[in-house]
Design a protein around this motif. Structure first.
Motif, PDB file in Angstrom:
ATOM      1  N   MET A 198       0.839  -1.176   0.000  1.00  0.00           N
ATOM      2  CA  MET A 198       0.000   0.000   0.000  1.00  0.00           C
ATOM      3  C   MET A 198       0.873   1.224   0.000  1.00  0.00           C
ATOM      4  N   ARG A 199       0.525   2.188  -0.828  1.00  0.00           N
ATOM      5  CA  ARG A 199       1.229   3.443  -0.821  1.00  0.00           C
ATOM      6  C   ARG A 199       0.270   4.473  -0.266  1.00  0.00           C
ATOM      7  N   ALA A 200       0.659   5.151   0.802  1.00  0.00           N
ATOM      8  CA  ALA A 200      -0.222   6.131   1.405  1.00  0.00           C
ATOM      9  C   ALA A 200       0.458   7.482   1.383  1.00  0.00           C
ATOM     10  N   CYS A 201      -0.272   8.522   1.010  1.00  0.00           N
ATOM     11  CA  CYS A 201       0.275   9.854   0.946  1.00  0.00           C
ATOM     12  C   CYS A 201      -0.584  10.759   1.807  1.00  0.00           C
ATOM     13  N   GLN A 202       0.042  11.665   2.528  1.00  0.00           N
ATOM     14  CA  GLN A 202      -0.730  12.563   3.356  1.00  0.00           C
ATOM     15  C   GLN A 202      -0.264  13.993   3.195  1.00  0.00           C
ATOM     16  N   LYS A 203      -1.203  14.864   3.028  1.00  0.00           N
ATOM     17  CA  LYS A 203      -1.003  16.290   3.076  1.00  0.00           C
ATOM     18  C   LYS A 203      -2.113  16.699   4.013  1.00  0.00           C
ATOM     19  N   TRP A 204      -1.895  17.478   5.035  1.00  0.00           N
ATOM     20  CA  TRP A 204      -2.890  17.626   6.098  1.00  0.00           C
ATOM     21  C   TRP A 204      -4.260  17.945   5.547  1.00  0.00           C
ATOM     22  N   PHE A 205      -5.215  17.113   5.943  1.00  0.00           N
ATOM     23  CA  PHE A 205      -6.586  17.148   5.495  1.00  0.00           C
ATOM     24  C   PHE A 205      -6.732  16.987   4.017  1.00  0.00           C
ATOM     25  N   GLN A 206      -5.700  16.433   3.447  1.00  0.00           N
ATOM     26  CA  GLN A 206      -5.780  15.836   2.123  1.00  0.00           C
ATOM     27  C   GLN A 206      -5.266  14.434   2.399  1.00  0.00           C
ATOM     28  N   LEU A 207      -6.067  13.623   3.028  1.00  0.00           N
ATOM     29  CA  LEU A 207      -5.638  12.280   3.392  1.00  0.00           C
ATOM     30  C   LEU A 207      -5.912  11.361   2.224  1.00  0.00           C
ATOM     31  N   LEU A 208      -4.860  10.934   1.611  1.00  0.00           N
ATOM     32  CA  LEU A 208      -5.001  10.046   0.460  1.00  0.00           C
ATOM     33  C   LEU A 208      -4.586   8.658   0.884  1.00  0.00           C
ATOM     34  N   VAL A 209      -5.510   7.726   0.822  1.00  0.00           N
ATOM     35  CA  VAL A 209      -5.204   6.344   1.151  1.00  0.00           C
ATOM     36  C   VAL A 209      -5.387   5.536  -0.113  1.00  0.00           C
ATOM     37  N   GLU A 261      -1.883  -0.243 -20.724  1.00  0.00           N
ATOM     38  CA  GLU A 261      -0.499  -0.159 -20.247  1.00  0.00           C
ATOM     39  C   GLU A 261      -0.073  -1.405 -19.487  1.00  0.00           C
ATOM     40  N   HIS A 262      -0.984  -2.388 -19.338  1.00  0.00           N
ATOM     41  CA  HIS A 262      -0.705  -3.600 -18.539  1.00  0.00           C
ATOM     42  C   HIS A 262      -0.268  -3.196 -17.127  1.00  0.00           C
ATOM     43  N   SER A 263      -0.919  -2.218 -16.553  1.00  0.00           N
ATOM     44  CA  SER A 263      -0.418  -1.604 -15.320  1.00  0.00           C
ATOM     45  C   SER A 263      -1.478  -1.586 -14.231  1.00  0.00           C
ATOM     46  N   LEU A 264      -1.008  -1.626 -12.983  1.00  0.00           N
ATOM     47  CA  LEU A 264      -1.837  -1.345 -11.809  1.00  0.00           C
ATOM     48  C   LEU A 264      -1.192  -0.217 -11.002  1.00  0.00           C
ATOM     49  N   SER A 265      -0.647   0.737 -11.709  1.00  0.00           N
ATOM     50  CA  SER A 265       0.033   1.862 -11.065  1.00  0.00           C
ATOM     51  C   SER A 265      -0.979   2.901 -10.593  1.00  0.00           C
ATOM     52  N   HIS A 266      -0.694   3.514  -9.450  1.00  0.00           N
ATOM     53  CA  HIS A 266      -1.559   4.568  -8.928  1.00  0.00           C
ATOM     54  C   HIS A 266      -1.211   5.943  -9.488  1.00  0.00           C
ATOM     55  N   ASP A 267      -0.224   6.021 -10.348  1.00  0.00           N
ATOM     56  CA  ASP A 267       0.095   7.308 -10.961  1.00  0.00           C
ATOM     57  C   ASP A 267      -1.113   7.808 -11.743  1.00  0.00           C
ATOM     58  N   GLY A 268      -1.525   9.036 -11.451  1.00  0.00           N
ATOM     59  CA  GLY A 268      -2.681   9.605 -12.131  1.00  0.00           C
ATOM     60  C   GLY A 268      -3.997   9.378 -11.421  1.00  0.00           C
ATOM     61  N   HIS A 269      -3.960   8.916 -10.149  1.00  0.00           N
ATOM     62  CA  HIS A 269      -5.195   8.684  -9.412  1.00  0.00           C
ATOM     63  C   HIS A 269      -5.904  10.012  -9.104  1.00  0.00           C
ATOM     64  N   TRP A 270      -7.133   9.894  -8.634  1.00  0.00           N
ATOM     65  CA  TRP A 270      -7.994  11.053  -8.370  1.00  0.00           C
ATOM     66  C   TRP A 270      -7.327  12.057  -7.438  1.00  0.00           C
ATOM     67  N   GLY A 271      -6.647  11.563  -6.414  1.00  0.00           N
ATOM     68  CA  GLY A 271      -6.026  12.450  -5.432  1.00  0.00           C
ATOM     69  C   GLY A 271      -4.892  13.282  -5.999  1.00  0.00           C
ATOM     70  N   GLU A 272      -4.264  12.826  -7.076  1.00  0.00           N
ATOM     71  CA  GLU A 272      -3.223  13.629  -7.701  1.00  0.00           C
ATOM     72  C   GLU A 272      -3.835  14.805  -8.469  1.00  0.00           C
ATOM     73  N   ILE A 273      -5.040  14.600  -8.971  1.00  0.00           N
ATOM     74  CA  ILE A 273      -5.715  15.653  -9.722  1.00  0.00           C
ATOM     75  C   ILE A 273      -6.384  16.654  -8.780  1.00  0.00           C
ATOM     76  N   TYR A 297     -10.191  14.319   0.237  1.00  0.00           N
ATOM     77  CA  TYR A 297      -9.994  13.024   0.895  1.00  0.00           C
ATOM     78  C   TYR A 297     -10.420  11.924  -0.074  1.00  0.00           C
ATOM     79  N   SER A 298      -9.462  11.141  -0.525  1.00  0.00           N
ATOM     80  CA  SER A 298      -9.783  10.157  -1.555  1.00  0.00           C
ATOM     81  C   SER A 298      -8.879   8.944  -1.446  1.00  0.00           C
ATOM     82  N   GLY A 299      -9.236   7.901  -2.168  1.00  0.00           N
ATOM     83  CA  GLY A 299      -8.439   6.682  -2.183  1.00  0.00           C
ATOM     84  C   GLY A 299      -8.743   5.864  -3.415  1.00  0.00           C
ATOM     85  N   GLU A 300      -7.933   4.841  -3.649  1.00  0.00           N
ATOM     86  CA  GLU A 300      -8.092   4.039  -4.853  1.00  0.00           C
ATOM     87  C   GLU A 300      -7.710   2.594  -4.598  1.00  0.00           C
ATOM     88  N   ASN A 301      -8.485   1.669  -5.139  1.00  0.00           N
ATOM     89  CA  ASN A 301      -8.154   0.251  -5.187  1.00  0.00           C
ATOM     90  C   ASN A 301      -8.093  -0.191  -6.642  1.00  0.00           C
TER      91      ASN A 301
END
Length: 286
Positions: free
Chosen positions: A1-12, A77-89, A94-98
């Motif tokens: 799991m890759r988790a990123c946090q920016k205060w009150f931008q909790l991206l899981v 892309e044969h990929s399961l990369s989280h690059d480009g997920h909703w939280g990056e945009i 507060y968002s997350g992705e599976n």
């Protein structure tokens, strides 16, 4: 799991690595009933959340559009990369992705249950990030994307979002911070964040033929806590060496049983833990 946090931008975010099959040639999109899958995946996700006394999620058309575009790109892309997920945009939300990919069984509902169960069981992910995303008490909206290759591989994206997180109260902000810390930890905390999943279409997801009419199988409703790192066992009593339960992690159990003259508690589908490796911390057994 890759988790990123920016205060009150909790991206899981949690990376789905449930690869069934290894087809890596150029993917060609096959026809799939997107709307039916989106509705069914949302229904099963909300059934899981309801079993755990959590509010259901609203299917969000904006998230559906985003997730569908995203899953089609990931498949190509044969990929399961989280690059480009909703939280990056939208980094202040507060968002997350599976992400998950499975083989198509030819049956929509079986595919939906398989995908949800894979994410819930989270084999090989010690932090159980997929399960924690699906059972995050703070999410309110979800979007689904699904694509199918002609090789029979289904790619699925779950995008979670809470649109009003910037207006949270101090108490809600603290709840979000506490849950974020939980997502960073290995294992589960069944005392504070209990989790349970009865698979759709199965009255008892712990049922195995060799246990039927066995006087050494007892139904329970409780929680066990692991004393020290220990491996899991399958329904036949064989160790699953690739899966280790971390010390002090707590797990829901609804069955005590003897397998090969050894006592076990069952904590998931085809997942047993030795009774001498845990202690009971609550019991509503019958």
């Amino acid at each position: 799991m890759r988790a990123c946090q920016k205060w009150f931008q909790l991206l899981v975010v949690s990376c789905g690595l449930f690869v069934v099959g290894g087809f890596m040639a150029q993917q060609v999109t096959a026809a799939v009933d997107t709307a039916s899958y989106q509705a069914a995946l949302t229904q099963e996700l909300n059934r899981l959340r309801s079993q755990n006394q959590l509010a259901t999620l609203q299917m969000n058309s904006q998230l559906n559009t985003f997730s569908q575009e995203r899953v089609e790109q990931l498949m190509q892309e044969h990929s399961l990369s989280h690059d480009g997920h909703w939280g990056e945009i939208y980094p202040d939300m507060y968002s997350g992705e599976n992400l998950v990919r499975i083989l198509d069984t030819g049956n929509l509902w079986q595919n939906v249950v398989n995908a949800t169960a894979f994410l819930y069981d989270d084999y090989g992910n010690p932090d159980f990030g997929h399960r924690k995303n699906m059972l995050n008490p703070l999410y309110t909206d979800v979007g689904l994307g699904i694509a199918k290759s002609t090789s029979g591989t289904l790619y699925i994206v779950q995008t979670f979002w809470t649109p009003n997180s910037q207006r949270w109260t101090a108490a809600q902000q603290q709840t979000a911070q506490d849950y974020y810390q939980y997502t960073k930890k290995q294992g589960l905390d069944e005392l504070r964040y209990p989790s349970h999943y009865d698979l759709a279409g199965q009255e008892d997801w712990f049922s195995y033929p060799q246990w039927e009419n066995n006087p050494q199988v007892y139904d329970l409703d409780g929680v066990v806590q692991v004393q020290q790192n220990t491996v899991l066992y399958d329904a036949a009593g064989q160790p699953i060496l690739s899966r280790v339960l971390p010390a002090q992690s707590a797990w829901y159990t609804n069955r005590f049983l003897m397998v090969n003259n050894q006592p076990f508690y069952q904590i998931g589908q085809n997942q047993l833990v030795r009774a001498d490796a845990v202690r009971r911390v609550n019991n509503n057994g019958q």
